[in-house]
Design an enzyme around this catalytic site. Structure first.
Site, PDB file in Angstrom:
ATOM      1  N   ASP A 193       1.063 -10.284  -3.889  1.00 40.72           N
ATOM      2  CA  ASP A 193       0.325 -10.882  -5.060  1.00 40.72           C
ATOM      3  C   ASP A 193       1.150 -11.719  -5.787  1.00 40.72           C
ATOM      4  O   ASP A 193       2.418 -11.859  -5.404  1.00 40.72           O
ATOM      5  CB  ASP A 193      -0.059  -9.623  -5.969  1.00 40.72           C
ATOM      6  CG  ASP A 193       0.885  -8.673  -6.458  1.00 40.72           C
ATOM      7  OD1 ASP A 193       1.999  -8.612  -5.962  1.00 40.72           O
ATOM      8  OD2 ASP A 193       0.813  -8.387  -7.810  1.00 40.72           O
ATOM      9  N   HIS A 546       1.218  -8.410   4.474  1.00 42.68           N
ATOM     10  CA  HIS A 546       0.266  -8.613   3.690  1.00 42.68           C
ATOM     11  C   HIS A 546       0.754  -9.650   2.458  1.00 42.68           C
ATOM     12  O   HIS A 546       1.813  -8.987   1.654  1.00 42.68           O
ATOM     13  CB  HIS A 546      -0.191  -7.370   2.987  1.00 42.68           C
ATOM     14  CG  HIS A 546      -1.129  -7.419   1.881  1.00 42.68           C
ATOM     15  ND1 HIS A 546      -2.340  -7.320   1.936  1.00 42.68           N
ATOM     16  CD2 HIS A 546      -0.919  -7.317   0.530  1.00 42.68           C
ATOM     17  CE1 HIS A 546      -3.044  -7.603   0.907  1.00 42.68           C
ATOM     18  NE2 HIS A 546      -2.162  -7.499  -0.209  1.00 42.68           N
ATOM     19  N   ASP A 595       0.821  -3.419  11.967  1.00 41.58           N
ATOM     20  CA  ASP A 595       1.411  -4.737  11.857  1.00 41.58           C
ATOM     21  C   ASP A 595       0.174  -5.589  11.294  1.00 41.58           C
ATOM     22  O   ASP A 595      -0.367  -6.685  12.378  1.00 41.58           O
ATOM     23  CB  ASP A 595       2.089  -5.296  12.996  1.00 41.58           C
ATOM     24  CG  ASP A 595       2.502  -7.013  12.581  1.00 41.58           C
ATOM     25  OD1 ASP A 595       2.935  -7.318  11.517  1.00 41.58           O
ATOM     26  OD2 ASP A 595       3.142  -7.523  13.563  1.00 41.58           O
ATOM     27  N   GLU A 604       2.840  -4.527   3.395  1.00 43.77           N
ATOM     28  CA  GLU A 604       3.200  -5.349   2.175  1.00 43.77           C
ATOM     29  C   GLU A 604       4.667  -5.876   2.265  1.00 43.77           C
ATOM     30  O   GLU A 604       5.516  -4.991   2.751  1.00 43.77           O
ATOM     31  CB  GLU A 604       2.477  -5.060   0.832  1.00 43.77           C
ATOM     32  CG  GLU A 604       2.552  -6.250  -0.170  1.00 43.77           C
ATOM     33  CD  GLU A 604       1.869  -5.731  -1.492  1.00 43.77           C
ATOM     34  OE1 GLU A 604       1.033  -4.824  -1.447  1.00 43.77           O
ATOM     35  OE2 GLU A 604       1.840  -6.931  -2.176  1.00 43.77           O
TER      36      GLU A 604
HETATM   37  O1  9MR Z   1       5.744  -0.229  -4.742  1.00 46.13           O
HETATM   38  C1  9MR Z   1       4.580   0.157  -5.348  1.00 46.13           C
HETATM   39  C2  9MR Z   1       4.312   1.801  -4.873  1.00 46.13           C
HETATM   40  O2  9MR Z   1       5.605   2.606  -5.180  1.00 46.13           O
HETATM   41  C3  9MR Z   1       3.063   2.360  -5.725  1.00 46.13           C
HETATM   42  O3  9MR Z   1       2.920   3.645  -4.977  1.00 46.13           O
HETATM   43  C4  9MR Z   1       1.852   1.235  -5.416  1.00 46.13           C
HETATM   44  C5  9MR Z   1       0.620   1.854  -6.171  1.00 46.13           C
HETATM   45  O4  9MR Z   1       0.742   1.829  -7.268  1.00 46.13           O
HETATM   46  O5  9MR Z   1       2.297   0.162  -6.053  1.00 46.13           O
HETATM   47  C6  9MR Z   1       3.388  -0.469  -5.236  1.00 46.13           C
HETATM   48  O6  9MR Z   1       3.537  -1.847  -5.965  1.00 46.13           O
HETATM   49  C7  9MR Z   1       2.731  -2.697  -5.610  1.00 46.13           C
HETATM   50  C8  9MR Z   1       2.653  -3.404  -7.124  1.00 46.13           C
HETATM   51  O7  9MR Z   1       1.708  -2.461  -8.061  1.00 46.13           O
HETATM   52  C9  9MR Z   1       1.960  -4.560  -7.080  1.00 46.13           C
HETATM   53  N1  9MR Z   1       2.517  -5.634  -6.213  1.00 46.13           N
HETATM   54  C10 9MR Z   1       2.659  -5.186  -4.872  1.00 46.13           C
HETATM   55  C11 9MR Z   1       3.439  -3.994  -5.203  1.00 46.13           C
HETATM   56  C12 9MR Z   1       3.788  -3.406  -3.578  1.00 46.13           C
HETATM   57  O8  9MR Z   1       2.599  -2.993  -2.734  1.00 46.13           O
END
Ligand code: 9MR
Length: 625
Positions: A193, A546, A595, A604
């Site tokens: 994002d 992602h 993948d 991601e």
């Molecule tokens: O890295 C984060 C992970 O530890 C959490 O479990 C998850 C759900 O809250 O969110 C991950 O962080 C994401 C963030 O909220 C938004 N940008 C992408 C991040 C990686 O997936």
């Protein structure tokens, strides 16, 4: 007779589901090892899934097919993390060098790999740092600085200005907004994002700044030279400053700008309030001066793909939190130390921001990220004991001031490592930053007593010992153990490798380096999916992250990722994306991964995951003494 391997079958199924052919890279191999090869003088281990209860004969063949070494496997047996019955092949005693080696066990064969006299990560560490440049906001990504012309793109969010969110969130909670607009340009997009989060930006920039600081303090000239001015593919590579530090500063610019202006009163949720759907938080008017906004992000999720310059969403500042404020205090204090002689004015500004942030967090110690917003992630953290300790440690290391020493010494985490010390800090991760404070106190010159600094080091070393004990209990021989693999598991593994690397620094013992090698071997292919989790490196690398710009799988008009990008990795604990949903209950922890760009819980990419990749790759690339 060909042996059937569960992981190979699972992978074939996965590929069939995602409709992807992988003719070019070939199928997964039954014998798995680091796909970059192994070091002639380092540990050399490969893994094979095989039902045999007794050891099997292995041979190492050179490029001509001649037997270079041979031995018998060690039967590890059933391994919960991979779901396999594992045999380990240890050929560390072989010290030959060359291309085209293969390991053979009965009918099973590895693909060919090199055994190198030199270190393995020169190209990878540079690419891994390039990830940050290519995720920068507010600047065009120039073709001359990237690995392929299609990775160039116009600037996104230039400038990145926003005011406070002043609408109803998903729970119906109305937020007050603010009278100001901040120009919080620069910084890196968080992940797939294009949000920019102070909490996650904090650990990511700390990790890069720590890689630099460690190299300076311990005199690691190879690492300093590898990232010296002119080495990086960044616009600032002719300004006389380390390109590693330059890259970190791009994020610091953003973090510094996220501070709430002096004289701001704001209605904020005080305390850990619990409200259900439709419930309302109790907002109290507080002096928010000097706090940091939790994030600057889009109001709604954009589609994937969306190039940064094409983002049409309104961006907002989300309400300040104590955690964000302490992340700002910690990293700005760290930056103040590193820039002191390089750019005294910037250093002074960082320190002033850090001091004000710390004071603001003390004044407002329990303002949590409690809103329920769409368009960005939460990074909510309900335990800030570790953030307080970390920020106090950074401020103390930079200033030596008694007020920070007092906070440090009062913390139950004082001098603790992840799994050792008065109250262990827990593994390093974005919500768990206590160990970062201890690392700084153990490394950076500071006014603690010698026996206290020794205790900080000893607690990090004792934590590394625990990681090695975990390593011995894993079929795939990695210094990580968990009943379920968390979101971003590859970063959890690499963060452990940082602690192992520091333990090797402090003790000189090779067992710790071997543990860090094990972590990287796993990430680079010694895993049940026979997968390199780093794009562009290894025989079967991740290719479809992602990510809103590196989105070729979703839309052929967008580029494939650059090399050096780490996948979050297997995730068996949150299987909430459309790909993972179908795998629920059907994968062992290390195999819950696909993948596929839609698999945002598994594939991601993120700044707090690539940062330990930079740290560990550059650490492992340092020459032997
Ligand atoms: O890295 C984060 C992970 O530890 C959490 O479990 C998850 C759900 O809250 O969110 C991950 O962080 C994401 C963030 O909220 C938004 N940008 C992408 C991040 C990686 O997936």
């Amino acid at each position: 007779m060909p042996r059937i391997h569960t992981a190979t079958t699972a992978l074939a199924l996965t590929l069939a589901l995602s409709g992807f052919a992988r003719a070019a890279e070939g199928p997964a191999r039954p014998i798995r090892l680091n796909q970059l090869g192994v070091e002639a003088l380092g540990p050399k281990r490969a893994m094979l899934a095989d039902p045999s209860a007794s050891p099997l004969a292995w041979t190492l063949r050179d490029a001509q097919g001649a037997v270079a070494a041979s031995g018998r496997t060690q039967v590890f047996g059933d391994d919960a993390a991979s779901g396999e019955h594992v045999h380990q092949i240890d050929f560390s005693a072989f010290h030959g060098v060359g291309e085209g080696y293969r390991l053979v066990v009965g009918a099973a064969e590895s693909r060919s790999f090199p055994i190198r006299a030199a270190r393995l990560y020169g190209a990878l560490k540079a690419d891994a740092l390039g990830f940050f440049y290519q995720n920068r906001a507010s600047i065009p990504i120039e073709a001359r600085l990237v690995q392929r012309p299609d990775l160039a793109r116009p600037a996104g969010h230039a400038p990145d200005k926003a005011t406070c969110f002043d609408k109803a969130d998903q729970r119906g909670q109305v937020w007050a907004g603010c009278a100001y607009t901040l120009d919080a340009s620069h910084g890196w997009y968080d992940a797939g994002d294009q949000g920019k989060y102070v909490v996650n930006g904090g650990i990511a920039v700390w990790t890069l700044q720590n890689a630099y600081e460690r190299a300076v303090v311990l005199g690691k000239t190879a690492t300093l030279a590898a990232f010296a001015d002119g080495q990086g593919r960044i616009p600032e590579n002719a300004n006389g400053v380390s390109d590693l530090l330059d890259e970190a500063r791009w994020e610091m610019d953003f973090l510094l700008a996220m501070q709430v202006p002096a004289g701001t009163t704001m209605a904020l949720p005080v305390g850990l309030q619990r409200v259900g759907p439709g419930g309302r938080l109790d907002l109290t008017s507080v002096d928010a001066s000097g706090m940091a906004h939790q994030r600057l992000a889009d109001e709604h999720w954009t589609a994937l793909p969306t190039a940064p310059a094409d983002d049409r969403e309104t961006r907002y500042l989300y309400h300040p939190t104590t955690a964000a404020t302490l992340n700002l205090a910690a990293t700005a204090a760290q930056a103040a130390r590193l820039w002191k002689s390089l750019d005294p004015a910037f250093s002074a500004r960082c320190l002033e921001v850090a001091r004000r942030a710390f004071a603001a967090a003390r004044r407002n110690p329990e303002i949590y990220a409690l809103g329920d917003f769409t368009g960005s992630g939460g990074y909510g953290d309900s335990n800030l004991e570790d953030e307080v300790y970390w920020a106090a440690a950074e401020l103390y290391a930079t200033t030596g001031a008694a007020e920070y020493a007092a906070v440090l010494r009062a913390s139950p985490l004082f001098l603790a490592g992840p799994s050792a010390g008065g109250k262990p800090t827990g593994d390093i991760g974005w919500p768990s930053v206590g160990a970062l404070g201890t690392i700084t106190l153990a490394l950076a010159p500071n006014g603690l007593k010698p026996d206290e600094i020794a205790a900080a080091r000893a607690n990090l070393v004792a934590s590394a010992d625990r990681y090695l004990a975990d390593d011995a209990r894993q079929g795939y021989g990695l210094p990580y153990a968990a009943p379920g693999y968390p979101w971003g598991s590859n970063s959890a593994i690499l963060n452990r490798a940082i602690v192992l690397g520091l333990a090797a620094d402090f003790t000189g013992k090779s067992a710790y380096r071997d543990g860090a090698v094990d972590a990287m071997d796993y990430v680079m292919g010694r895993n049940p999916l026979d997968r390199s989790y780093v794009t562009g490196h290894g025989a079967r690398p991740m290719t479809h992250p992602h990510h809103r710009f590196w989105a070729q799988q979703a839309d052929a008009r967008y580029p494939a990722p650059p090399p050096g990008v780490l996948s979050g990795g297997p995730n068996s604990t949150n299987m909430g994306d459309p790909v993972a949903r179908d795998m629920k209950g059907k994968c062992a922890p290390q195999t819950c991964w696909t993948d596929d760009y839609r698999a945002f819980t598994q594939n991601e990419v993120a700044i707090n995951w690539n940062a330990p990749l930079v740290w560990v790759a550059s650490w492992l690339d340092e020459p032997a003494r």
